[in-house]
Design a protein around this motif. Structure first.
Motif, PDB file in Angstrom:
ATOM      1  N   ASP A  51       0.839  -1.198   0.000  1.00 44.00           N
ATOM      2  CA  ASP A  51       0.000   0.000   0.000  1.00 44.00           C
ATOM      3  C   ASP A  51       0.877   1.252   0.000  1.00 44.00           C
ATOM      4  N   HIS A  52       0.983   1.876  -1.160  1.00 40.60           N
ATOM      5  CA  HIS A  52       1.830   3.056  -1.322  1.00 40.60           C
ATOM      6  C   HIS A  52       1.398   4.199  -0.422  1.00 40.60           C
ATOM      7  N   SER A  53       0.113   4.260  -0.088  1.00 40.00           N
ATOM      8  CA  SER A  53      -0.424   5.405   0.646  1.00 40.00           C
ATOM      9  C   SER A  53      -0.375   5.248   2.164  1.00 40.00           C
ATOM     10  N   ARG A  54       0.102   4.132   2.680  1.00 49.84           N
ATOM     11  CA  ARG A  54       0.092   3.934   4.128  1.00 49.84           C
ATOM     12  C   ARG A  54       1.050   4.923   4.794  1.00 49.84           C
ATOM     13  N   PRO A  55       0.603   5.635   5.809  1.00 45.59           N
ATOM     14  CA  PRO A  55       1.462   6.633   6.473  1.00 45.59           C
ATOM     15  C   PRO A  55       2.698   5.995   7.099  1.00 45.59           C
ATOM     16  N   GLY A  56       3.795   6.716   7.066  1.00 48.13           N
ATOM     17  CA  GLY A  56       5.049   6.195   7.605  1.00 48.13           C
ATOM     18  C   GLY A  56       4.968   5.877   9.078  1.00 48.13           C
ATOM     19  N   ALA A  57       4.258   6.701   9.845  1.00 51.94           N
ATOM     20  CA  ALA A  57       4.139   6.452  11.290  1.00 51.94           C
ATOM     21  C   ALA A  57       3.435   5.131  11.542  1.00 51.94           C
ATOM     22  N   GLU A  58       2.410   4.830  10.725  1.00 53.42           N
ATOM     23  CA  GLU A  58       1.692   3.562  10.877  1.00 53.42           C
ATOM     24  C   GLU A  58       2.607   2.395  10.532  1.00 53.42           C
ATOM     25  N   ARG A  59       3.423   2.555   9.503  1.00 55.68           N
ATOM     26  CA  ARG A  59       4.364   1.489   9.135  1.00 55.68           C
ATOM     27  C   ARG A  59       5.360   1.224  10.272  1.00 55.68           C
ATOM     28  N   ARG A  60       5.863   2.278  10.857  1.00 56.64           N
ATOM     29  CA  ARG A  60       6.845   2.113  11.931  1.00 56.64           C
ATOM     30  C   ARG A  60       6.210   1.418  13.140  1.00 56.64           C
ATOM     31  N   HIS A  61       4.976   1.784  13.431  1.00 57.10           N
ATOM     32  CA  HIS A  61       4.271   1.153  14.543  1.00 57.10           C
ATOM     33  C   HIS A  61       4.065  -0.331  14.259  1.00 57.10           C
ATOM     34  N   SER A  63       5.823  -2.217  12.231  1.00 53.41           N
ATOM     35  CA  SER A  63       7.115  -2.903  12.220  1.00 53.41           C
ATOM     36  C   SER A  63       7.549  -3.265  13.637  1.00 53.41           C
ATOM     37  N   SER A  64       7.317  -2.364  14.581  1.00 53.82           N
ATOM     38  CA  SER A  64       7.695  -2.646  15.972  1.00 53.82           C
ATOM     39  C   SER A  64       6.799  -3.727  16.570  1.00 53.82           C
ATOM     40  N   GLN A  65       5.524  -3.738  16.172  1.00 52.95           N
ATOM     41  CA  GLN A  65       4.605  -4.758  16.675  1.00 52.95           C
ATOM     42  C   GLN A  65       4.959  -6.142  16.139  1.00 52.95           C
ATOM     43  N   LYS A  67       7.819  -7.152  14.810  1.00 54.36           N
ATOM     44  CA  LYS A  67       9.235  -7.540  14.948  1.00 54.36           C
ATOM     45  C   LYS A  67       9.763  -8.108  13.629  1.00 54.36           C
ATOM     46  N   CYS A  68       9.561  -7.326  12.580  1.00 60.56           N
ATOM     47  CA  CYS A  68      10.005  -7.757  11.256  1.00 60.56           C
ATOM     48  C   CYS A  68      10.528  -6.554  10.499  1.00 60.56           C
ATOM     49  N   THR A  69      11.128  -6.822   9.361  1.00 59.01           N
ATOM     50  CA  THR A  69      11.555  -5.757   8.459  1.00 59.01           C
ATOM     51  C   THR A  69      10.426  -5.465   7.487  1.00 59.01           C
ATOM     52  N   ILE A  70      10.014  -4.218   7.407  1.00 55.33           N
ATOM     53  CA  ILE A  70       8.984  -3.828   6.450  1.00 55.33           C
ATOM     54  C   ILE A  70       9.634  -3.070   5.299  1.00 55.33           C
ATOM     55  N   ILE A  71       9.358  -3.522   4.084  1.00 53.17           N
ATOM     56  CA  ILE A  71       9.821  -2.832   2.881  1.00 53.17           C
ATOM     57  C   ILE A  71       8.659  -1.985   2.368  1.00 53.17           C
ATOM     58  N   PRO A  72       8.755  -0.668   2.436  1.00 54.18           N
ATOM     59  CA  PRO A  72       7.647   0.175   1.962  1.00 54.18           C
ATOM     60  C   PRO A  72       7.618   0.264   0.443  1.00 54.18           C
ATOM     61  N   ASN A  73       6.429   0.208  -0.106  1.00 50.56           N
ATOM     62  CA  ASN A  73       6.277   0.405  -1.542  1.00 50.56           C
ATOM     63  C   ASN A  73       6.421   1.892  -1.854  1.00 50.56           C
ATOM     64  N   TRP A  74       7.334   2.228  -2.739  1.00 45.30           N
ATOM     65  CA  TRP A  74       7.619   3.641  -2.995  1.00 45.30           C
ATOM     66  C   TRP A  74       6.998   4.150  -4.298  1.00 45.30           C
ATOM     67  N   ILE A  75       6.274   3.295  -5.011  1.00 43.58           N
ATOM     68  CA  ILE A  75       5.673   3.751  -6.258  1.00 43.58           C
ATOM     69  C   ILE A  75       4.174   3.462  -6.256  1.00 43.58           C
ATOM     70  N   ASP A  76       3.410   4.362  -6.823  1.00 41.48           N
ATOM     71  CA  ASP A  76       1.951   4.262  -6.840  1.00 41.48           C
ATOM     72  C   ASP A  76       1.504   3.531  -8.105  1.00 41.48           C
ATOM     73  N   VAL A  77       1.817   2.234  -8.167  1.00 35.66           N
ATOM     74  CA  VAL A  77       1.483   1.403  -9.326  1.00 35.66           C
ATOM     75  C   VAL A  77       0.932   0.073  -8.815  1.00 35.66           C
ATOM     76  N   TYR A  78      -0.184  -0.364  -9.396  1.00 40.08           N
ATOM     77  CA  TYR A  78      -0.840  -1.599  -8.944  1.00 40.08           C
ATOM     78  C   TYR A  78      -1.274  -2.427 -10.149  1.00 40.08           C
ATOM     79  N   PRO A  79      -1.458  -3.760  -9.970  1.00 40.30           N
ATOM     80  CA  PRO A  79      -1.115  -4.562  -8.799  1.00 40.30           C
ATOM     81  C   PRO A  79       0.398  -4.726  -8.699  1.00 40.30           C
TER      82      PRO A  79
END
Length: 403
Positions: A51-61, A63-65, A67-79
């Motif tokens: 989800d390209h639009s997910r806020p960074g703060a939500e991703r960080r939260h 990721s901490s919950q 206990k994994c590495t999250i790779i953020p999608n940086w481009i607005d292209v689907y699927p």
């Protein structure tokens, strides 16, 4: 516990996440990590957040919950699930992981220890290069009507090794998966998983397909599944050169004429002939009457409409009608194996009767398709995304202390 050899090998356990509930994702990863620990396997959980639009703060939260590495999608292209697979494979390579897996988190698994060791075991023991689970007991439209049909027509013999080509789960040596997802022919849309299998089969890779106790717990809408079908058929047909076309034309397809009677659609056999367009018109008209059957009807969006567009060049939209909400029970699973026999014969007829005179021009047209059922990717967007993956992975790995 598995023997000591596997414990020295590093495994990246990846999943692509878009709309699944956080609880589903969290519970799945917890069970994977626990099963890995019980079996002496070192696992690094990695989540591609599609989800390209997910806020960074939500991703960080998150990721901490998790206990994994999250790779953020940086481009607005689907699927972009198979874009995620390519990125996870690149990360696994960068951190010197021996094995990479990518498994949908919404599978229900009977026994996680059996599932984990069955998925990874053939790679640990070097008896297989790639493992693609057999999900036959719960195989749906993507597998029965599209994946298996493409495998039988375009890759004879593949279906003997891989019962369900589109299971939403795979494992392989990191080098193998990385190489396959870096090929120019690899699609970042829903066609990518078929690309991996097709190229692995063509390259002589050893493929294992064990049953691992996976159970499907959801349905997507027929309209959503149709998008899968158009993209998967494009992936398959891009490998249809004139030599393969001649092979299909010269090989008589075994055919059980009683299938139609057993499904309660006796007259349908009269219209499963000729081009994809002719079949699309005939089947749509036939099923409008007293013989309407929601399971048989699935060959329209999953087989005939994609082929009519891809090989005949006609607009299939007038022949497509999607219920507003059919995710609960879109078809009768007990009938799907029989409908798959019709799908295979219908697809062969459509391809044999298509006017394909130049394989190169045909493939070039398929690769240029974008928008609508083919999603947002263009050759230019794909090239731009591909070019920055190494930089993004290096930055992520450094920030997470993985490198």
């Amino acid at each position: 516990m598995m023997n000591e050899g596997p414990s020295r090998q590093r495994v990246v356990w990846g999943t692509c996440w878009y709309y699944e509930p956080l609880e589903t994702l969290s519970l799945f990863l917890e069970k994977v990590v626990a099963a890995a620990s019980r079996n002496g396997i070192s696992v690094t959980p990695v989540v591609f957040d599609a989800d390209h639009s997910r806020p960074g703060a939500e991703r960080r939260h998150i990721s901490s919950q998790l206990k994994c590495t999250i790779i953020p999608n940086w481009i607005d292209v689907y699927p972009n699930k198979n874009f995620g697979i390519a990125i996870i494979a690149q990360l696994a390579d960068q951190i010197d992981s021996d094995i990479v897996t990518v498994v949908d988190s919404d599978w229900d698994v009977e026994d996680f220890d059996y599932f984990l060791t069955g998925l990874l075991g053939p790679i640990f023991t070097k008896t297989a290069d790639i493992v693609v689970p057999d999900v036959s007991p719960c195989a749906g439209r993507d597998n029965r009507l599209v994946g298996c049909t493409i495998a039988m027509l375009l890759h004879p013999g593949l279906i003997d090794s891989v019962a369900t080509p589109f299971p939403g789960a795979l494992a392989g040596s990191t080098q193998r998966i990385r190489d396959l997802t870096e090929m120019e022919s690899y699609h970042y849309d829903w066609g990518g998983e078929l690309d991996i299998l097709s190229e692995a089969w063509a390259g002589g890779y050893r493929i294992s397909s064990p049953y691992l106790g996976m159970k499907n717990v959801r349905h997507r809408s027929s309209q959503s599944k149709a998008h899968d079908a158009f993209q998967m058929w494009r992936s398959g047909l891009e490998r249809l050169d004139l030599h393969v076309l001649e092979q299909i034309s010269s090989t008589a397809e075994p055919w059980d004429s009683t299938v139609f009677e057993r499904l309660g659609v006796p007259g349908l056999s009269d219209v499963i002939t000729g081009t994809a367009t002719a079949q699309l018109v005939g089947v749509t008209e036939y099923l409008r009457g007293e013989y309407h059957d929601r399971t048989v009807q699935q060959i329209v969006p999953m087989v005939l409409a994609p082929l009519a567009y891809l090989v005949d060049g006609i607009n299939p939209v007038p022949y497509l009608a999607f219920p507003s909400d059919d995710t609960a029970s879109p078809y009768d699973p007990s009938k799907l194996p029989l409908v798959s026999e019709i799908a295979r014969y219908a697809a062969r007829e459509a391809i044999v009767n298509a006017d394909i005179t130049s394989g190169n021009e045909f493939v070039a047209r398929l690769r240029s398709l974008t928008g609508g059922f083919f999603g947002d990717w263009t050759p230019e967007k794909k090239a731009a995304a591909r070019s920055v993956i190494p930089e993004k992975i290096a930055d992520l790995g450094s920030a997470k202390g993985l490198l």
